[in-house]
Design a protein around this motif. Structure first.
Motif, PDB file in Angstrom:
ATOM      1  N   ALA A   1       5.931  -1.401  -7.098  1.00 14.77           N
ATOM      2  CA  ALA A   1       5.729  -0.182  -6.310  1.00 14.77           C
ATOM      3  C   ALA A   1       7.012   0.624  -6.354  1.00 14.77           C
ATOM      4  CB  ALA A   1       5.377  -0.536  -4.863  1.00 14.77           C
TER       5      ALA A   1
ATOM      6  N   GLU B   1       0.852  -1.195   0.000  1.00 19.04           N
ATOM      7  CA  GLU B   1       0.000   0.000   0.000  1.00 19.04           C
ATOM      8  C   GLU B   1       0.880   1.235   0.000  1.00 19.04           C
ATOM      9  OE1 GLU B   1      -2.364  -0.180   3.508  1.00 19.04           O
ATOM     10  OE2 GLU B   1      -3.138  -2.182   3.055  1.00 19.04           O
ATOM     11  N   GLU B   2       0.297   2.313  -0.481  1.00 16.46           N
ATOM     12  CA  GLU B   2       1.033   3.580  -0.461  1.00 16.46           C
ATOM     13  C   GLU B   2       1.242   4.021   0.993  1.00 16.46           C
ATOM     14  OE1 GLU B   2      -0.532   6.444  -3.201  1.00 16.46           O
ATOM     15  OE2 GLU B   2       0.442   8.101  -2.146  1.00 16.46           O
TER      16      GLU B   2
ATOM     17  N   VAL C   1       6.957   3.855   0.670  1.00 17.96           N
ATOM     18  CA  VAL C   1       6.363   3.565  -0.634  1.00 17.96           C
ATOM     19  C   VAL C   1       5.528   4.779  -1.059  1.00 17.96           C
ATOM     20  CG1 VAL C   1       4.771   2.060  -1.882  1.00 17.96           C
ATOM     21  CG2 VAL C   1       6.315   1.095  -0.159  1.00 17.96           C
ATOM     22  N   VAL C   2       5.810   5.287  -2.249  1.00 21.75           N
ATOM     23  CA  VAL C   2       5.087   6.489  -2.702  1.00 21.75           C
ATOM     24  C   VAL C   2       4.138   6.208  -3.871  1.00 21.75           C
ATOM     25  CG1 VAL C   2       6.752   8.165  -1.838  1.00 21.75           C
ATOM     26  CG2 VAL C   2       7.106   7.126  -4.087  1.00 21.75           C
ATOM     27  N   GLU C   3       4.389   5.153  -4.631  1.00 19.99           N
ATOM     28  CA  GLU C   3       3.484   4.792  -5.727  1.00 19.99           C
ATOM     29  C   GLU C   3       3.293   3.289  -5.714  1.00 19.99           C
ATOM     30  OE1 GLU C   3       4.828   6.277  -9.526  1.00 19.99           O
ATOM     31  OE2 GLU C   3       5.594   8.099  -8.588  1.00 19.99           O
ATOM     32  N   VAL C   4       2.067   2.869  -5.986  1.00 16.30           N
ATOM     33  CA  VAL C   4       1.780   1.428  -5.979  1.00 16.30           C
ATOM     34  C   VAL C   4       1.097   1.037  -7.275  1.00 16.30           C
ATOM     35  CG1 VAL C   4       0.567  -0.445  -4.797  1.00 16.30           C
ATOM     36  CG2 VAL C   4       1.532   1.422  -3.464  1.00 16.30           C
TER      37      VAL C   4
END
Lengths: 154, 273
Positions: free
Chosen positions: B166, B143-144, B158-161
């Motif tokens: 990711a 998850e973001e 994590v900034v983009e999924v």
């Protein structure tokens, strides 16, 4: 006073000395210490008798003149018995002295007999004698205490 | 007669013994053999042989006894060492608790629920200290906002999924910042990436005693990173431009250039103001 423990101790000392101590070159004369104990605490006849028997056994076992160690040990046991009434018997210091006296008497009379009967194999060196003198004197209190308890004399 | 003999036995017995000894010596010196001497010598060999056999047996037994003693001594020595190590571990545990690192250690030991492991499958081709691509995505539960950590400490978030991948933003990226606290001095500040293999700690109280070599951990005050994750070590401290605050150059504790796998923690729960 019990006598049989002394005879058992003499036999055990002889066996231990010939089988173990001499084999590992330990300069301790257990048979002579038992003789000194017998002479000092049970009388000169015991010292001389036991010394004669032990010395004879030692002489027969090791070769050479069998009578020489028998005679030397007889003198040593008798000497210890003669000085006995003059001193306090319970003192460990006296036991050290008696151990030393027995060693010196054994060596001196042995040397005399060796000179008389031309047996050159009795005396090895003064260094060995010194080692025996020290070891016998040091071990005498413990041996005397153990034998004294066993024979009910100390 | 008998009484006289008994009374003088102290002289008679030694004299007789000495006389017999002298007689034996005389006989032997002349080369004659003593009667029964051989028989007596053989008889004496029996107890001597018995004692010799007994001592030989004891001699063979001695190495086993000595090795047992050595083993017992070794066990005692190891027990002492074990006690010392346990005391050391306890002291270190206490120090970790004090330092706020216990949370991270517990995480590494227990793997809290919701933890995912993801492989790094790609890196930023321009700068390897900015971001990386993970081989797991939404289909694997990523998850973001998830926090990426390595055994040494914080890696990023994590900034983009995507469904099967990711994007992970490293703490060294200029767009990543985290609230941190120095372990020894307790100085707090905001850690920002520089785009290289270092970060800049800003907004540090000028009266704080921040020193070189201090370890920084997340303070949890930003609501983004959980509290107690090791981030980096202070390399140098200087006055910030304008002189109102201190700032420090920080090296990340994780070697991001060699990173291959990260653990993804769920982001800390949001606290409503």
């Amino acid at each position: 006073m019990r006598r049989w423990p002394l005879l058992v101790a003499a036999a055990a000392a002889f066996a231990l000395e010939t089988a173990v101590l001499r084999r590992w070159s330990v300069p301790l004369d257990l048979t002579l210490l038992v003789t000194a104990f017998a002479g000092f605490l049970m009388g000169p006849e015991w010292g001389a008798g036991l010394g004669f028997a032990g010395g004879l056994g030692w002489g027969l076992f090791s070769g050479g003149l069998a009578g020489l160690p028998a005679g030397a040990a007889t003198v040593a046991g008798w000497c210890c018995g003669v000085v006995s009434p003059r001193f306090y018997r319970e003192s460990p210091v006296m036991h050290v002295g008696v151990g030393a006296l027995a060693t010196i008497a054994f060596e001196a009379s042995g040397l005399l007999f060796a000179w008389l009967f031309a047996d050159a194999g009795f005396h090895s060196s003064w260094r060995v004698f010194g080692a025996h003198l020290l070891a016998n004197s040091a071990a005498a209190p413990a041996v005397f205490l153990a034998l004294g308890r066993a024979t009910d004399t100390l | 007669m008998l009484e006289a003999l008994l009374r003088h036995r102290g002289r008679i017995v030694p004299a007789v013994c000495l006389a017999v000894s002298l007689l034996l010596m005389t006989v032997e010196a002349r080369g004659a053999s003593v009667p029964l001497a051989g028989l007596l010598a053989e008889a004496l060999k029996v107890p001597v042989s018995a004692v010799r056999a007994a001592t030989g047996f004891l001699g063979r037994l001695a190495p086993y006894l000595s090795s047992k003693r050595e083993l017992a001594a070794r066990v005692r020595e190891l027990e002492r060492a074990n006690r010392a190590l346990l005391a050391r571990v306890t002291a270190l545990q206490a120090a970790l608790d004090d330092a706020g690192l216990a949370a991270f250690v517990r995480f590494m030991q227990e793997e809290p629920e919701g933890t995912l492991w993801a492989e790094l499958v790609g890196r930023d081709p321009v700068d390897r200290y900015r971001s990386a691509v993970l081989g797991s995505g939404a289909l694997q539960g990523v998850e973001e906002g998830m926090i990426a950590v390595a055994p040494e400490g914080l890696v990023g978030r994590v900034v983009e999924v995507y469904p099967r991948s990711a994007v992970l933003l490293f703490v060294t990226d200029e767009g990543c910042s985290a609230a941190v606290r120095a372990l020894e001095s307790g100085a707090e500040g905001l850690l920002r990436g520089t785009g290289a293999n270092s970060c800049l700690l800003t907004f540090v109280d000028p009266l704080s005693d921040l020193r070189e070599g201090e370890v920084l951990v997340t303070s949890g005050l930003d609501g983004v990173f959980p509290k107690g994750l090791q981030v980096g070590r202070v390399v140098s401290v200087r006055a910030a431009r304008g002189g109102l605050f201190l700032e420090a150059v920080v090296t990340p504790v994780v070697d991001l250039s060699r990173l291959e796998r990260v653990a993804l923690l769920p982001p800390p729960p949001r606290v409503e103001p």
